[in-house]
Design an enzyme around this catalytic site. Sequence first.
Site, PDB file in Angstrom:
ATOM      1  N   CYS A   1      -4.769   2.360  -3.862  1.00 11.20           N
ATOM      2  CA  CYS A   1      -3.576   2.605  -3.214  1.00 11.20           C
ATOM      3  C   CYS A   1      -2.549   1.834  -3.528  1.00 11.20           C
ATOM      4  O   CYS A   1      -1.540   1.578  -2.470  1.00 11.20           O
ATOM      5  CB  CYS A   1      -3.803   2.998  -1.624  1.00 11.20           C
ATOM      6  SG  CYS A   1      -4.718   4.382  -1.268  1.00 11.20           S
TER       7      CYS A   1
ATOM      8  N   ASP B   1       2.129  -4.723   7.806  1.00 11.39           N
ATOM      9  CA  ASP B   1       0.955  -3.624   7.752  1.00 11.39           C
ATOM     10  C   ASP B   1      -0.287  -4.761   7.821  1.00 11.39           C
ATOM     11  O   ASP B   1      -0.366  -5.589   6.903  1.00 11.39           O
ATOM     12  CB  ASP B   1       1.041  -3.173   6.363  1.00 11.39           C
ATOM     13  CG  ASP B   1      -0.360  -2.474   5.965  1.00 11.39           C
ATOM     14  OD1 ASP B   1      -0.286  -2.188   4.775  1.00 11.39           O
ATOM     15  OD2 ASP B   1      -1.185  -2.538   6.740  1.00 11.39           O
TER      16      ASP B   1
ATOM     17  N   LYS C   1     -10.938  -0.126   9.866  1.00 13.90           N
ATOM     18  CA  LYS C   1     -11.306  -1.572   8.858  1.00 13.90           C
ATOM     19  C   LYS C   1     -11.609  -2.636   9.846  1.00 13.90           C
ATOM     20  O   LYS C   1     -11.985  -3.690   9.219  1.00 13.90           O
ATOM     21  CB  LYS C   1      -9.785  -1.531   8.187  1.00 13.90           C
ATOM     22  CG  LYS C   1      -9.561  -0.835   7.176  1.00 13.90           C
ATOM     23  CD  LYS C   1      -8.538  -1.303   6.130  1.00 13.90           C
ATOM     24  CE  LYS C   1      -8.504   0.047   5.070  1.00 13.90           C
ATOM     25  NZ  LYS C   1      -7.168   0.259   4.635  1.00 13.90           N
TER      26      LYS C   1
ATOM     27  N   HIS D   1       0.945  -1.064  -0.134  1.00 11.77           N
ATOM     28  CA  HIS D   1       0.116   0.059  -0.063  1.00 11.77           C
ATOM     29  C   HIS D   1       0.969   1.291   0.049  1.00 11.77           C
ATOM     30  O   HIS D   1       2.048   1.028   0.375  1.00 11.77           O
ATOM     31  CB  HIS D   1      -0.980  -0.015   1.267  1.00 11.77           C
ATOM     32  CG  HIS D   1      -1.912   1.074   1.201  1.00 11.77           C
ATOM     33  ND1 HIS D   1      -1.770   2.291   1.624  1.00 11.77           N
ATOM     34  CD2 HIS D   1      -3.214   0.721   1.239  1.00 11.77           C
ATOM     35  CE1 HIS D   1      -2.748   2.932   1.758  1.00 11.77           C
ATOM     36  NE2 HIS D   1      -4.017   2.050   1.624  1.00 11.77           N
TER      37      HIS D   1
ATOM     38  N   GLN E   1      -5.271  -5.454   6.672  1.00 17.05           N
ATOM     39  CA  GLN E   1      -6.347  -6.444   5.978  1.00 17.05           C
ATOM     40  C   GLN E   1      -6.386  -7.522   6.611  1.00 17.05           C
ATOM     41  O   GLN E   1      -7.033  -8.693   6.364  1.00 17.05           O
ATOM     42  CB  GLN E   1      -6.271  -6.671   4.436  1.00 17.05           C
ATOM     43  CG  GLN E   1      -6.022  -5.352   3.798  1.00 17.05           C
ATOM     44  CD  GLN E   1      -7.511  -4.727   3.706  1.00 17.05           C
ATOM     45  OE1 GLN E   1      -8.602  -5.388   3.904  1.00 17.05           O
ATOM     46  NE2 GLN E   1      -7.482  -3.590   3.233  1.00 17.05           N
TER      47      GLN E   1
END
Lengths: 375, 495
Positions: B450, B281, B307, B204, B284
Amino acid sequence: MSSSSISSSLRLFTTKLPRPLLCPKTLIPSKPHNLSFLKPISFQRLPTTPSSSPSPSPSVSASSSVPLQPIEELPPKLQEIVKLFQSVQEPKAKYEQLLFYGKNLKPLETQFKTKDNKVEGCVSQVWVRAYLDSDDNVVFEADSDSVLTKGLAALLVNGLSGRPVNEVIRVSPDFAVLLGLQQSLTPSRNNGFLNMLRLMQKKALQLAMEAEKGENLGLKMDGSVENGNFGSNSDLGVEKTPVGVSNLGLKVDSRDGNVNVELDSEVGGERNRVQSSNSGGLGSRGTRIKEKLESELSPVAIEVEDISYQHAGHAGVRGSDGETHFNVKVVSKEFEGKSLVKRHRLVYGLLQEELQSGLHALSIVAKTPSEVNGS
Amino acid sequence: MPSTLTLFNLCCNSIMGTVVHKLPSFKFLNPTSSSSHYCSTTTTTTTTTRTSKTFRAGSRRRSFSISASASAVREDNPALGSLSLGHITRPDFPILHQEVNGSRLVYLDNAATSQKPTAVLNALQNYYEAYNSNVHRGIHYLSARATDEYELARKKVAAFINASDSGEIVFTKNATEAINLVAYSWGMSNLKPEDEVILTIAEHHSAIVPWQLVAQKTGAILKFASLNQDEAPDVDKLRQLFSRKTKIVVVHHVSNTLASVLPIEEIVLWAHDVGAKVLVDACQSVPHMVVNVQSLNVDFLVASSHKMCGPTGVGFLYGKSELLSAMPPFLGGGEMISDVFLDHSTYAEPPSRFEAGTPAIGEAIGLGAAIDYLSRLGMQKIHDYEIELAKYLYESLLSVPNIHVYGPAPSENVDRAALCSFNVENIHPTDIATFLDQQHGVAIRSGHHCAQPLHRHLGVNASARASLHFYNTKEDVDDFIQALNDTVNFFNSFK
């Protein structure tokens, strides 16, 4: 001789086109009502069928709470297109109509798909090309890899091509509401339609400005614009004076004899209260201009006239202290051997500071002593 | 193509007489009565939860054949039936029960942001109604209560990801800010010229750009691992990039475009072998599966509240205590100081050192409530359900002609996240997304998500993306596919 040229220049600044010319974004009720050109008709949104969305998206309703630009103000072909879409009720059929327009749009040649012609901030790729035809109307070509965007581009191309620059510039994006396409008008980076229209208007403006310079130089601009015959006196070059990006002042010569019109072309131009200026003696800026030119050009004759009052009330002037528009006539040996454009550039160069601090436009007459005496 | 549509017809002839139609508009009042309008899920067995769990465990091993008509109902999969997690949780999300452009809203943009359950909304409201007050320094009752709840939220986050101490959780504005924190605070004081930062091309932008900025200032070099032929990040190539020069590895856990999952445990082992740190990261992954920072042994991990069913405006950085203790401040101001003089100041211990100014107190507490909600459901249960839904989405999408779904195919060894980025030949994804929204009320995303470098590598300007969360149902996927077919037909008819 000099006085008659000044008085003729005074005559020059009677505007024949309506003022103030509206920046497309704002359609606030402060339109001048003394102009019969604009019919004060309040526009009613045609109801959409229940099968389509009953309530407009927030951005649409926000702009529809403000009176829309009357449909009659749109260029004729655009009016036709809007009416066509209004007559098609079902949303899907509207899309079909849109795609039909896109399909019949003349493709844009690859050589024109340049960065300069690309509409910024689109999720899809959109290019717009503009050039002036022999009548100095602006012609558009466009393309996109998204068929919906291409449809919208086709609408704009069909609706705006072949029209005079100032008509194109006045079109407000609000007309998209009339199409009933749920087109959001939020100025965001994703709003291809809005960005397209803006780019088209910006290009039209640029072409008009270049055409002026071109006609002064006798050159062809953009490869396809002929030397437009504006009928202006060659010794009375009128030039634009850009004052920062957000406040693009432009003087456009119209065909019937040197009418000057100021336009504010960029979204987000300043909207401040109009300040009145006294047109009597020269104010501080006028004095500065005169002194600067005197010291640098050692003129034989110089006249500086503050004509800001004639432009009071239009967008470019608001917020300044009133000293925004001047006529300058200079007779100096410094101009010998220099072309008209070079002479004007010389004067502009000397007045850079003023131009950056609120001086909006100059009308320059720059002659050599021999020219004045000889004629 | 016609055959699929005919099948749709057969399934759904109670609704549609002809092939290409908008859904009849109706208010989706009782979310659990899903069988009312669709290719029937009449095999809703009233099995108890226990039996369905074991059945689901078994069905996960089964390989689903990709049939020509993916519209064929998975009548044998109670995981997706009307007692699925999606059906059970839908009533908790008020926003889902609305119409958009005349059709039932089908929200499939969860990778961009998730919806919030009533419990979270209530927590936020309750905070402002009952005990809103500035935290940490106040003496009075309200501020003591606010401080307690705020710090309790921190503990909840720590427990949620199994951090060893709540002091390892730094609240930030979002995951992007958390990455910037590491880049500026850790990066600027640890990176020297020619040091290397390893990433993948699928990262991202928020994982790439901060390191570009810091690399410019420190002279460090960024290196990127590309994709393999399955369109997943090439883990072997990634490993080969590691060397003694590597100082930090910055990778996603789950890709927001490819739906692929990286083997973080192994990557951490390889990185630590060469003396490099690892920043994960987890935007998700944390919302969708169990994430255990101790077993993964990551050095840094970031995630966003919005999220994971929490409010916007808050995210967090997990960092090992010894690392955080050695890091200089990122933003300066109140809260992060110990003593302030005119010519210098001393700083607080982590996590306060990195929390300058008044934090998003209510939002952090809302995040705590979201974590409570998710924990009550059970992250494993959420993950299991989403694996099923992911497979169903993937296979259903493959039934659309001329479609390409990015990322690896799901299989015995490969789990996909419940999202699919895709392109249909000769149709621009923005056109698809626009038509889906306007004509069918289906919300997907079109763009580069992104991840511009990734899209450049894939050779496209943009892709469409449908992403699910545990409150989506099989009917959502069915609606989406039907709408997508309608959309594709519409645009193809103009070619």
